[in-house]
Write an enzyme that holds these catalytic residues in place. Structure first.
Site, PDB file in Angstrom:
ATOM      1  CG  PHE A 173      -1.964  -1.661   0.887  1.00  0.00           C
ATOM      2  CD1 PHE A 173      -2.986  -1.224   0.970  1.00  0.00           C
ATOM      3  CD2 PHE A 173      -1.896  -2.220   2.387  1.00  0.00           C
ATOM      4  CE1 PHE A 173      -3.747  -2.314   0.652  1.00  0.00           C
ATOM      5  CE2 PHE A 173      -2.040  -3.181   1.688  1.00  0.00           C
ATOM      6  CZ  PHE A 173      -3.600  -3.554   1.561  1.00  0.00           C
ATOM      7  CG  LEU A 222     -13.653  14.898  -1.176  1.00  0.00           C
ATOM      8  CD1 LEU A 222     -14.073  15.653   0.362  1.00  0.00           C
ATOM      9  CD2 LEU A 222     -14.434  13.854  -1.399  1.00  0.00           C
ATOM     10  N   GLY A 268      -3.978   8.726 -12.660  1.00  0.00           N
ATOM     11  CA  GLY A 268      -2.932   7.887 -13.705  1.00  0.00           C
ATOM     12  C   GLY A 268      -1.771   6.982 -12.550  1.00  0.00           C
ATOM     13  CB  CYS A 328      -1.650   1.662  -8.339  1.00  0.00           C
ATOM     14  SG  CYS A 328       0.118   1.268  -7.795  1.00  0.00           S
TER      15      CYS A 328
END
Length: 436
Positions: free
Chosen positions: A150, A251, A258, A261
């Site tokens: 992550f 937001l 892009g 991932c």
């Protein structure tokens, strides 16, 4: 612990370097001889903040090595990370040929018990495929674990060293204990190591990235609607973000997502759904909206210049898909540049880190500036595609002097509308009324 990392791309190199930083002995394997030689000489092949410092320190401390020999990697590590590319295939699925190819070779070379860790982002069921591929070649005991990454590009070192959570997909108690031992130094502050089955771990990564991509895309749709009705997306964003159920992050509207991932992972999950007779209606819309959003500035630019861009020159600030990286994969700037070239425009480009990668893609089709202001000289308009910090407080007087006319198309909403208008610019941004 002795660790081997197969693949020294973005994920593999960060993983290997950060694991060495906590005292492990890490051997990184790659088939690219030139790249391995470069790393052996202490040169980091990618740009990622803080990585160079850790890289150099652990090489000097004799905790981090590089080799082209998979056999050497298998002999060295008790835990073997697979950090191999899973590029998008023609049908949108993830291409597992690199992962399964390495698994087959591991099966031929394995001599004693190893934990094989899928660190690459892979579809649900990949751990089973890796297990089957290795088992066809050997009778030696091993376990396959799913351990998705992550890591945010630009913050990858920080994310690895101080993770919000670590997900381990494993049905083996022996493998789980080894993985928990490896990651224990990274969660001393109390953030969780979450143990689950392999398929749930694989899906967790796709679900997380697809949800974030959906959040970005929804906000881009709201921004586009704001322009239709005269609302200000910044006000809407602030009003939404104060709701704890929604949160402030992801937001900010712009010209689409892009990188390596989000585009690939959303498409792979969508394709995986089709393979299991399930249609992700939301993800289908996310893909379509994002494709359009990347080029949303083009009709505005064309309209401003009366549909004639042949004799026009544009300065483009920002080429990487996001700040603090040199990664241009699926970068919105590239789509804008390609469209402008088709329309006959001349383009001057600048990015703090991504120029070499862009030059390899476009060659002499573009003019490459050494700084942000050089790119604007004699340009008819400035187009902002990436929100690098150095673009946030420009010298507007210098900009006005360099540009043929004071025109800015901002795909990242870097400036306050009133401020830019007061400086005498025409300013067109996302989800806000154009001024000037």
């Amino acid at each position: 612990m002795k660790i081997s990392v197969i693949g020294t791309g973005y994920v593999g190199l960060v993983t290997g370097t950060c694991l060495a930083e906590t005292g492990n002995e890490v051997l990184c394997i790659d088939i690219d001889k030139d790249k391995v030689k470069q790393m052996q000489e202490g040169i980091v092949p990618i740009y990622e903040p803080q990585l160079d410092v850790l890289f150099e320190r652990n090489i000097k401390a004799n905790r981090l090595w590089f080799s082209t020999s998979l056999e050497e990697g298998l002999n060295h590590g008790e835990i073997i990370f697979l950090a191999l590319p899973t590029p998008e295939d023609e049908d949108g699925s993830a291409d597992l040929s690199y992962v399964l190819g390495a698994a087959k070779e591991i099966g031929k070379l394995i001599k004693d018990y190893k934990v094989i860790v899928d660190k690459s982002t892979v579809p649900v069921g990949t751990s089973d495929k890796v297990k089957e591929t290795i088992a066809k070649e050997t009778n030696v005991a091993f376990d396959v674990v799913s351990n998705p990454e992550f890591l945010r590009e630009g913050f990858a070192v920080e994310d690895f060293l101080k993770p919000e959570r670590i997900v381990i997909g494993s049905s083996s108690e022996r493998a789980t204990q080894l993985m928990e031992k490896l990651y224990k130094p990274f969660v001393r502050s109390g953030n969780p190591i979450i143990i689950m089955d392999e398929k749930s771990a694989e899906l967790t990564k796709y679900a997380a990235n697809s949800f974030l991509a959906t959040k970005i895309t929804f906000m881009n749709e709201i921004a586009n609607f704001c322009e239709k009705v005269g609302a200000d997306v910044d006000m809407v964003r602030i009003g939404m973000g104060t709701d704890s159920r929604i949160g402030k992050r992801f937001l900010f509207p712009g010209i689409g997502y892009g990188g390596s991932c989000f585009p690939k992972d959303v498409k792979a999950l969508h394709k995986s759904g089709k393979d299991h007779n399930y249609h992700f209606n939301i993800l289908n819309s996310v893909i379509k909206v994002n494709d359009v959003q990347k080029k949303v500035l083009i009709p505005r630019i064309a309209s401003y210049f009366n549909q004639n861009l042949k004799d026009k020159t544009f300065a483009v600030w920002g080429l990487a898909f996001k700040p603090e990286t040199d990664d241009i994969r699926e970068a919105p700037a590239l789509y804008i540049i390609e469209e402008l070239l088709k329309l006959g425009a001349t383009i001057n480009v600048f990015d703090p880190e991504a120029l070499p990668n862009v030059k390899r893609k476009f060659g002499q089709q573009l003019n490459y500036a050494s700084n942000m202001y050089e790119a604007t000289k004699n340009a008819d308009a400035l187009i902002i595609c990436t929100e690098w910090s150095i673009f946030r407080t420009p010298d507007f007087n210098k900009l006005k002097s360099n540009l043929n006319q004071p025109v800015i198309f901002d795909g990242r909403n870097l400036y306050d509308i009133k401020d830019v208008k007061a400086e005498g610019f025409y300013y067109n941004s996302i989800g806000r009324q154009a001024v000037g």
